[in-house]
Design an enzyme around this catalytic site. Structure first.
Site, mmCIF file in Angstrom:
data_model
loop_
_atom_site.group_PDB
_atom_site.id
_atom_site.type_symbol
_atom_site.label_atom_id
_atom_site.label_comp_id
_atom_site.label_asym_id
_atom_site.label_seq_id
_atom_site.Cartn_x
_atom_site.Cartn_y
_atom_site.Cartn_z
ATOM 1 N N HIS A 111 -18.006 6.216 4.405
ATOM 2 C CA HIS A 111 -16.807 7.015 4.187
ATOM 3 C C HIS A 111 -15.540 6.363 4.739
ATOM 4 C CE1 HIS A 111 -14.380 10.557 3.702
ATOM 5 N NE2 HIS A 111 -14.185 10.715 4.992
ATOM 6 N N GLU A 157 -5.902 3.409 7.660
ATOM 7 C CA GLU A 157 -7.312 3.045 7.859
ATOM 8 C C GLU A 157 -7.504 1.543 8.026
ATOM 9 O OE1 GLU A 157 -10.053 4.735 5.011
ATOM 10 O OE2 GLU A 157 -11.693 3.470 5.718
ATOM 11 N N ARG A 163 -19.311 13.586 12.795
ATOM 12 C CA ARG A 163 -19.991 13.053 11.622
ATOM 13 C C ARG A 163 -21.147 12.120 11.952
ATOM 14 N NH1 ARG A 163 -14.346 12.244 8.291
ATOM 15 N NH2 ARG A 163 -14.095 14.470 7.907
ATOM 16 N N GLY A 194 0.832 -1.202 0.000
ATOM 17 C CA GLY A 194 0.000 0.000 0.000
ATOM 18 C C GLY A 194 0.863 1.247 0.000
ATOM 19 N N GLY A 195 0.578 2.156 -0.912
ATOM 20 C CA GLY A 195 1.396 3.359 -1.076
ATOM 21 C C GLY A 195 0.635 4.641 -0.832
ATOM 22 N N GLY A 196 -0.283 4.610 0.127
ATOM 23 C CA GLY A 196 -0.933 5.850 0.554
ATOM 24 C C GLY A 196 -0.113 6.500 1.648
ATOM 25 N N LEU A 197 -0.749 7.362 2.430
ATOM 26 C CA LEU A 197 -0.001 8.112 3.445
ATOM 27 C C LEU A 197 0.713 7.209 4.437
ATOM 28 C CD1 LEU A 197 -2.050 11.221 4.589
ATOM 29 C CD2 LEU A 197 -0.241 11.049 2.916
ATOM 30 N N ALA A 198 0.026 6.171 4.912
ATOM 31 C CA ALA A 198 0.639 5.311 5.934
ATOM 32 C C ALA A 198 1.821 4.535 5.351
ATOM 33 C CB ALA A 198 -0.398 4.354 6.510
ATOM 34 N N SER A 224 -7.713 11.446 10.304
ATOM 35 C CA SER A 224 -7.311 10.244 9.557
ATOM 36 C C SER A 224 -5.926 10.410 8.950
ATOM 37 C CB SER A 224 -8.329 9.896 8.481
ATOM 38 O OG SER A 224 -8.454 10.952 7.569
#
Lengths: 249, 587
Positions: free
Chosen positions: B351, B375, B284, B9-13, B390
């Site tokens: 979401h 997440e 939310r 996984g190459g998102g923020l984390a 998040s």
């Protein structure tokens, strides 16, 4: 009265080496359909307009909000993101093709890895000392931030390369996107300290001198990035560096 | 000798962990289905929280900590949340140093805006594309390490499962090239899962198409514990669409946007009336339930549709463009109206998952050597996540995980490719051979659409035990129907259908702990609301749900919540926090 439909004429290609061919699909109209949601309809029922069973159309898509850049393709002859092309604005047969300036993987999916290589070549990063806590970053004039921010929204989608006549089989021109990023890095107070090495990357083959000033890039950029501004500005930076280098010899 | 790590996984984390590991001279293999720059983190709009206190409001990490715990309805373990809130200002400074074009004050300092569930200006932002900007900054730093040879990227590769040695430790992964469909086993000292949320289980959510939760589900099916799956955040403001629901950021309300509908012919600002202390900036879950009440119970949806207004037309359009342009643009492009002139029409949409892989305070799962961040893990948000926390939890979790991975690698060097890797590779090859032979009548994408409708109807805002039970029965039915799928594409090159068939199975498996976790929890807490059990029940349910996969369905266990730092109290947003007193029953 016949039910309103949209006809998608899709250019397909099995693999990078095979020949391309066209298939047509007829999709019942829905007000909030877009090109990606119509391609999704085809996946649920992969049958052509002529009633022939076929394979689902392969396409690249991810965020569907026009921020990731994935679903860029050529729709009715114009390059753009497929997710934000709503069915509502379309009439008659809609042609959907993969971008032509990048190798096709399959169908509408193309390989844009060269754009990421350009980012590497141009050292498109801020060379921080380390990620440990060194306190706040440099202060910035809010107006300068607003200008730089425009460039930080570049999603490496490739529209500017697709539309550029100078990006072709006979040239190595890297296109407007990378010039915009070099401009952006130079606007950051720390990035500015290392702009020379980035300019160097734009001085060689495929660099800024290959720009033919057609200005198509700024025309097609989905984020409205002022790419001709960055070409002009970075062009000036490169010229000044060329002169500096000349006298330093 | 440096350790060798796999990040999936190459998102923020994932990128944070990759950057931190590479900075320490460790070797990283980074796997991502999409080029990392196209990860779902780009969709985060509003900002990132950190109590930098530049507005003279007396904000502090302790207040941020209290807001987060309170907002999460006392379900998060408190020590790691405190660590995150304390680190937040330095994380924002780091991104500033890495070149993120955060909005500025006239003095050239970072500007901050308000978000839901807090009274402080604590959210740093870069227009309304903050996730995109943070992701790009990390992408650039990781590319720098890639150029230096410390990071190898496997973009266009998808993780199929992990590899465990005889002792049960994670020793690598099996992955497939989504173009050539070549499968390979990769050895490593440690593995981190950073694959984001499972939004696609709900069909149309605000998440991206890669967010099927497939990698997480694979780990779960291999024995990794899944925690608090039932806590699903439904964002109050999204634009319903045919292919997805497009988020309209909470920052719109942070900048002064108001939610309303017509009642007796006049605008009714129902959030402001119901929650005078927080108004439009309630968390939310609260806003979403209020919209549901107004639309379904009171039948006051706009034009009789399930829609209400989100209005910024009273605000200065120039200022709006400077601060939330990205969001306004999404509405303009996908709806065709200018929100600075006419109110937006919005409705809640799935979401975010507060639940995820169980991890300890070092981000390690119950499988030694297998870590998780972002997440896809459960740790920082309890029963409801506050907006702009998040991005923070992704970066903080990636950092904490990276440190622990280095320590683990020092003590557990990999033996390279072993028999265990061969066995897993063979298992996945056989699984694909089976999928390639599928010749039934069902269409995988059609089953997926039904799954999404089922889950959205029954396992989001309002939950009833009879419906949850019926949903689980239906999931079993879908699993049967999965076996009757007919493959339309038998091609051996870039076959997206064959990959999706596997994702669908993994979605069905992961939908069960989400649904049954909700069935088991007979209380209402944060995003989990049961009209049959409308109160929070700390005595019986102030505990983490732990689901373990078995061939007869998920098995459930429980873990007490560490509430040693802030004593649980009733969570209310109609009055100021100081007026909400500790509950009598609290431990």
């Amino acid at each position: 009265m016949a039910e309103r439909t949209t006809i998608l004429r899709v250019k397909r290609q099995e693999n990078p080496k095979s020949a391309s061919y066209w298939e047509e699909f007829e999709i019942p109209y829905k007000a909030n359909h877009n090109i990606v949601s119509m391609l999704m309809e085809i996946r649920r029922n992969p049958v052509t307009r002529q009633g022939k069973r076929t394979t689902p159309v392969v396409f690249d898509a991810n965020c569907l909000e026009e921020v990731c850049g994935s679903c860029t393709m050529v729709i009715n002859g114009r390059v753009r993101q497929a997710c934000s092309q709503l069915a509502e604005g379309l009439r008659g047969t809609v042609t959907v093709e993969p971008m032509s300036k990048f190798p096709v993987v399959r169908d509408l999916w193309v390989d844009r890895s060269k754009m990421f290589d350009y980012l590497k070549k141009a050292h498109s990063w801020i060379p921080i000392d380390g990620t440990y806590d060194l306190g706040p970053g440099p202060r910035m004039n809010p107006e300068a931030q607003q200008l730089a921010y425009l460039f930080s929204r570049c999603m490496t989608c490739g529209c500017c390369l697709e539309a550029c006549p100078q990006v072709n089989d006979h040239s190595k021109f890297m296109g407007a996107a990378i010039i915009g990023q070099v401009y952006l890095m130079g606007r950051h107070p720390t990035g500015a300290m290392h702009q020379e090495e980035r300019l160097q990357a734009l001085m060689g083959e495929g660099g800024i001198a290959d720009c033919g000033n057609a200005q198509n890039c700024v025309e097609v950029c989905p984020k409205g990035i002022p790419l001709t501004t960055s070409i002009g500005d970075v062009g000036g930076q490169v010229s000044r560096k060329w002169l500096r280098d000349l006298f330093a010899r | 000798m440096p350790g060798h790590h796999i990040i999936v996984g190459g998102g923020l984390a994932g990128l944070t962990a990759a950057m931190k590991l590479a900075e320490e001279g460790e070797q990283v293999d980074l796997f991502s289905i999409v080029p990392v720059k196209r990860s779902h983190s780009v969709c985060a709009q509003g900002g990132i929280n950190g109590a930098v206190n530049t507005k003279g409001e007396g904000d502090s990490p302790m207040i941020h900590f209290d807001d987060t715990i309170y907002g999460g309805d006392f379900l998060a373990h408190q020590p790691p949340v405190l660590g995150m809130c304390e680190a937040a200002p330095s994380i924002i400074y780091l991104f500033d140093r890495m070149g993120v074009m955060f909005n500025r004050t006239p003095e050239g300092l970072l500007d901050f805006r308000r978000f839901g569930g807090t009274k402080h200006h604590r959210t740093a932002f870069a227009g309304a594309t903050t996730g995109q900007q943070l992701l790009y900054a990390l992408d650039e730093q990781v590319r720098r390490h890639e150029a230096a040879g410390l990071v190898r990227k496997f973009e266009g590769w998808e993780m199929l499962g992990m590899v465990q040695d005889e002792a049960g430790d994670c020793r690598g992964v099996v992955a497939i090239d989504t173009r050539s469909l070549e499968m390979r086993a990769f050895p490593a000292d440690t593995v981190m899962i950073a694959t984001g949320g499972p939004g696609l289980i709900f069909g149309r959510s605000t998440q991206s198409l890669v967010n099927t939760g497939s990698a997480v589900s694979s780990c779960y099916q291999q024995g990794t514990t899944y925690a608090n799956g039932e806590f699903i955040q439904v964002h109050p403001t999204a634009v319903p669409g045919e292919d997805k629901n497009r988020l309209i950021s909470e920052s719109i309300r942070g900048e002064g946007g108001r939610v309303w509908t017509y009642r007796e012919g006049k605008p009714w600002y129902f959030l402001e009336e119901m929650y005078p202390a927080y108004g439009n900036l309630v968390p939310r879950d609260i806003a979403t339930r209020a919209i549901h009440k107004v639309v379904f119970e009171m039948k006051l949806g706009v034009d009789g549709q399930p829609l209400v207004f989100l209005d910024v037309s009273h605000l200065d359009p120039v200022l709006l463009r400077q601060r939330v342009e990205g969001v306004l643009e999404i509405y303009e492009k996908f709806v065709g109206q200018d929100p600075t002139k006419v109110p937006m029409k919005i409705f809640p949409a799935m979401h975010y998952s507060m639940g995820g892989l169980w991890v300890d305070y070092s981000q390690q799962t119950n499988i030694p050597g297998l870590f998780a961040a972002g997440e896809c893990e459960f740790q920082y948000h309890g029963a409801n996540r506050l907006g702009a926390n998040s991005l923070l939890s992704c970066v903080y979790g990636g950092d904490v995980g990276a440190k622990a991975m280095i320590a683990f690698a020092k003590a557990h060097k990999s033996d390279g490719l072993t028999r265990a890797h061969d066995l897993e590779l063979t298992r996945h090859r056989e699984e694909f051979d089976k999928i390639f032979k599928m010749d039934g009548k069902e269409n995988a994408f059609a089953i997926w659409r039904e799954l999404g409708e089922l889950m959205t109807e029954n396992v989001t805002v309002v939950r009833h035990n009879d419906k949850l039970k019926a949903t689980d029965d239906k999931l079993l039915e879908y699993k049967d129907r999965w076996g009757k799928i007919g493959l339309n594409d038998k091609g051996r090159w870039a076959n997206q259908e064959v990959l999706f068939v596997r994702h669908l199975w993994n979605m069905l498996e992961l939908a069960r702990p989400i649904t049954l976790g909700a069935l088991n929890r007979n209380e209402s807490r944060g995003a989990h609301y049961k009209p049959e059990f409308p109160e929070r029940d700390d005595e019986n349910f102030m505990k983490t749900t732990l689901a373990t996969w078995s061939s007869d369905g998920p098995r459930f266990g429980w873990e007490p919540v560490d509430v040693g730092l802030i004593k649980p109290r009733a969570r209310r947003y109609d009055v100021e926090k100081s007026a909400a007193k500790p509950t009598e029953k609290a431990a």
